[in-house]
Design an enzyme around this catalytic site. Structure first.
Site, PDB file in Angstrom:
ATOM      1  N   SER A 107      54.651  -2.509  74.182  1.00 13.92           N
ATOM      2  CA  SER A 107      53.288  -2.532  74.712  1.00 13.92           C
ATOM      3  C   SER A 107      53.278  -1.787  76.039  1.00 13.92           C
ATOM      4  CB  SER A 107      52.856  -3.979  74.923  1.00 13.92           C
ATOM      5  OG  SER A 107      51.829  -4.043  75.892  1.00 13.92           O
ATOM      6  N   GLU A 157      52.538  -3.578  60.113  1.00 13.69           N
ATOM      7  CA  GLU A 157      51.094  -3.676  60.368  1.00 13.69           C
ATOM      8  C   GLU A 157      50.365  -2.421  59.871  1.00 13.69           C
ATOM      9  OE1 GLU A 157      50.326  -6.277  64.315  1.00 13.69           O
ATOM     10  OE2 GLU A 157      51.526  -4.491  64.603  1.00 13.69           O
ATOM     11  N   ASN A 168      56.479  -5.128  68.989  1.00 19.18           N
ATOM     12  CA  ASN A 168      55.457  -5.314  67.965  1.00 19.18           C
ATOM     13  C   ASN A 168      55.884  -4.754  66.603  1.00 19.18           C
ATOM     14  OD1 ASN A 168      53.675  -6.469  69.835  1.00 19.18           O
ATOM     15  ND2 ASN A 168      52.949  -4.450  70.486  1.00 19.18           N
ATOM     16  N   TYR A 213      32.958  20.027  32.764  1.00 16.64           N
ATOM     17  CA  TYR A 213      33.311  20.162  34.179  1.00 16.64           C
ATOM     18  C   TYR A 213      32.056  20.199  35.054  1.00 16.64           C
ATOM     19  CZ  TYR A 213      35.009  21.914  38.595  1.00 16.64           C
ATOM     20  OH  TYR A 213      35.275  22.040  39.934  1.00 16.64           O
ATOM     21  N   GLN A 269      35.808  18.678  42.227  1.00 16.56           N
ATOM     22  CA  GLN A 269      36.582  19.204  43.351  1.00 16.56           C
ATOM     23  C   GLN A 269      36.894  18.088  44.358  1.00 16.56           C
ATOM     24  OE1 GLN A 269      35.831  23.269  44.703  1.00 16.56           O
ATOM     25  NE2 GLN A 269      35.245  22.413  46.670  1.00 16.56           N
ATOM     26  N   THR A 286      53.387 -23.144  49.952  1.00 15.72           N
ATOM     27  CA  THR A 286      52.143 -22.918  49.216  1.00 15.72           C
ATOM     28  C   THR A 286      51.070 -23.280  50.234  1.00 15.72           C
ATOM     29  OG1 THR A 286      52.046 -25.175  48.376  1.00 15.72           O
ATOM     30  CG2 THR A 286      53.165 -23.566  46.975  1.00 15.72           C
ATOM     31  N   HIS A 287      49.976 -22.563  50.223  1.00 18.43           N
ATOM     32  CA  HIS A 287      48.917 -22.755  51.239  1.00 18.43           C
ATOM     33  C   HIS A 287      49.448 -22.550  52.658  1.00 18.43           C
ATOM     34  CE1 HIS A 287      46.672 -24.760  47.919  1.00 18.43           C
ATOM     35  NE2 HIS A 287      47.876 -25.228  47.630  1.00 18.43           N
TER      36      HIS A 287
HETATM   37  N1  ARG Z   1      37.966  24.406  43.190  1.00 16.92           N
HETATM   38  C1  ARG Z   1      37.533  23.922  41.929  1.00 16.92           C
HETATM   39  C2  ARG Z   1      37.915  22.442  41.776  1.00 16.92           C
HETATM   40  O1  ARG Z   1      38.715  22.012  42.517  1.00 16.92           O
HETATM   41  C3  ARG Z   1      38.147  24.703  40.817  1.00 16.92           C
HETATM   42  C4  ARG Z   1      37.355  24.750  39.562  1.00 16.92           C
HETATM   43  C5  ARG Z   1      36.068  25.403  39.828  1.00 16.92           C
HETATM   44  N2  ARG Z   1      35.349  25.710  38.652  1.00 16.92           N
HETATM   45  C6  ARG Z   1      34.094  26.099  38.663  1.00 16.92           C
HETATM   46  N3  ARG Z   1      33.529  26.357  37.553  1.00 16.92           N
HETATM   47  N4  ARG Z   1      33.418  26.164  39.787  1.00 16.92           N
HETATM   48  O2  ARG Z   1      37.434  21.720  40.925  1.00 16.92           O
END
Ligand code: ARG
Length: 459
Positions: free
Chosen positions: A279, A292, A287, A319, A324, A157-158
């Site tokens: 190295s 790492e 290494n 949306y 994207q 511990t520690h």
């Molecule tokens: N390439 C777009 C994305 O990955 C697909 C959907 C695009 N839709 C739109 N209404 N522009 O989100």
């Protein structure tokens, strides 16, 4: 293939060349092609069942999509940036191949529900692969735990010597971390496996679609309840990345221990040559690059989690093109998780223990002082008094530069007349670990029992 944009009807001017490249996602979302095609085949099948497409149109679409998949897999498909993303590239190629029926595929669908569906199908598969890789690593840990059930090393511990533990017990601690990780991913998958398709752009569609049927075709648990939520929700990606961040945090902690243990100063373990590098200047170096690098990679996954949370926080329903930006962090998380887990699952069974070095290290730092205190408690002393008595004995040992077990009985008795000859059994490393014999304890017999239970959990 024609680069004519599928949405160009209302536009009079061509897209600015830089904007075209700037807004395109095809370079990275093409990896979704299989899921895009799988979703389209299910969609077309549902449209035909609902009388929206004819059987002939459905068959032409399915055959056309299958051919496109083959072309992609043969490296014969020409991805076009002008066609923006994986969805429009495939749809354009389909129409080019089969004509008018191809133009009907997008009936009752939008790229908004399409992309959300693709990403979920993709992630569902990757979760299964990642869970299998965790399982492989867990099995490797059990193998090492079994082999080293009686190997004693100092527990810290520690990072200061605390009490002796068994190496097998330590491996089982790692096993538990990973068991939670595997569970978390299974739980996350419940939220991943919900189908957005049918939400269309945001409000649903006027066609008599059958979302339950499409969900069944795609093995989704159910269609999403709300169309606005279905197209805009990326919680599942954030949750997955959070689970991934925890996995990487665990691997990073393991890495840290492997690195410390394999140093010349500790000398507890040897990592196989095949997982280390040398190295270019120091000829003696070996290494621990693999642990790492895994420790280092945890940073980028934590970054992706923060990136995805920030991506979503300002978005109104439904949306937005912001979404994207979910893909690259998600893909990078998947790739690095898989890589890190794979290399760990391969590396762990090849660890060898320097048991004598571990033992010698456990002899330093009064690892059995608590055992002496517990001994005095068994002889009727309150724990606080016992603690005080042992503290004084340790101070004497520090002065004399010896271990508690090196003090002659008479000297030990000067601290408490309750100390008898039987104390020396208590002060040994073996006695110390064997005494912690309850569920979750470090005693070799408990380690073996825990391994048996662990195997049953995995079966
Ligand atoms: N390439 C777009 C994305 O990955 C697909 C959907 C695009 N839709 C739109 N209404 N522009 O989100």
């Amino acid at each position: 293939m024609s680069d004519k944009k599928l949405w160009s009807g209302r536009f009079n001017e061509p897209t600015d060349a830089f904007v075209e490249a700037f807004t395109a996602s095809v370079e990275f979302d093409q990896r979704l092609y299989r899921y895009d095609i799988q979703g389209s085949i299910a969609h077309a099948t549902m449209l035909a069942k609902s009388g929206i497409l004819t059987a002939a149109e459905r068959d032409a679409i399915i055959q056309g999509l299958e051919t496109i998949q083959e072309r992609i897999e043969q490296g014969e498909f020409n991805w076009s940036v002008a066609l923006e993303d994986v969805h429009m590239n495939i749809e354009s190629a389909l129409t080019e191949a089969i004509g008018d029926a191809g133009k009907k595929l997008h009936t009752g669908r939008s790229r908004n529900d399409q992309v959300a569906t693709d990403v979920r199908l993709y992630l569902r598969d990757e979760i299964e692969i990642i869970r299998a890789e965790i399982l492989r690593l867990q099995r490797a840990l059990l193998t090492v735990a079994e082999r080293e059930a009686e190997t004693i090393l100092p527990g810290f511990t520690h990072l200061q010597t605390a009490q002796p533990i068994t190496f097998g017990h330590h491996m089982l601690a790692w096993f538990e971390m990973l068991e939670r990780d595997r569970e978390r991913l299974a739980d996350c998958n419940k939220r991943v496996n919900v189908m957005p398709l049918g939400a269309a752009a945001l409000a649903g569609t006027t066609y008599p679609i059958d979302r339950h049927y499409t969900a069944e075709l795609l093995s989704f648990d159910r269609p999403g309840e709300n169309s606005l939520d279905s197209v805009s929700d990326r919680d599942f990606a954030i949750e997955f990345t959070a689970a991934g961040a925890l996995i990487m945090m665990h691997l990073s902690r393991m890495s840290e221990e492997l690195i410390i243990w394999s140093s010349a100063q500790f000398g507890f373990i040897n990592l196989s040559d095949s997982f280390c590098t040398g190295s270019s200047i120091m000829p003696q170096k070996k290494n621990p690059d693999v642990p790492e690098l895994v420790r280092g990679k945890s940073g980028r996954i934590f970054g992706h989690l923060m990136g995805l949370l920030t991506l979503m926080k300002g978005q109104p329903l439904a949306y937005n093109k912001d979404n994207q930006e979910d893909k690259e962090p998600l893909f990078d998380t998947v790739d690095n998780l898989k890589g890190s887990l794979k290399v760990f699952a391969d590396m762990i069974p090849a660890i060898s223990c320097h048991r004598e070095n571990m033992r010698q290290a456990a002899m330093k730092g009064f690892a059995t002082a608590t055992d002496l205190a517990d001994y005095l408690v068994r002889k009727g002393n309150p724990f606080r008094d016992a603690h005080e008595i042992v503290g004084k004995a340790v101070a004497l040992c520090v002065e004399k530069e010896c271990d508690l077990s090196d003090l002659p009985l008479e000297e030990l008795q000067s601290f408490s007349c309750d100390i008898q000859q039987d104390v020396f059994g208590v002060l040994t490393l073996e006695g110390s670990v064997a005494a912690r014999s309850h569920i979750g304890g470090t005693a070799p017999e408990q380690v073996r029992a825990a391994i048996r239970r662990a195997k049953a959990r995995l079966a």
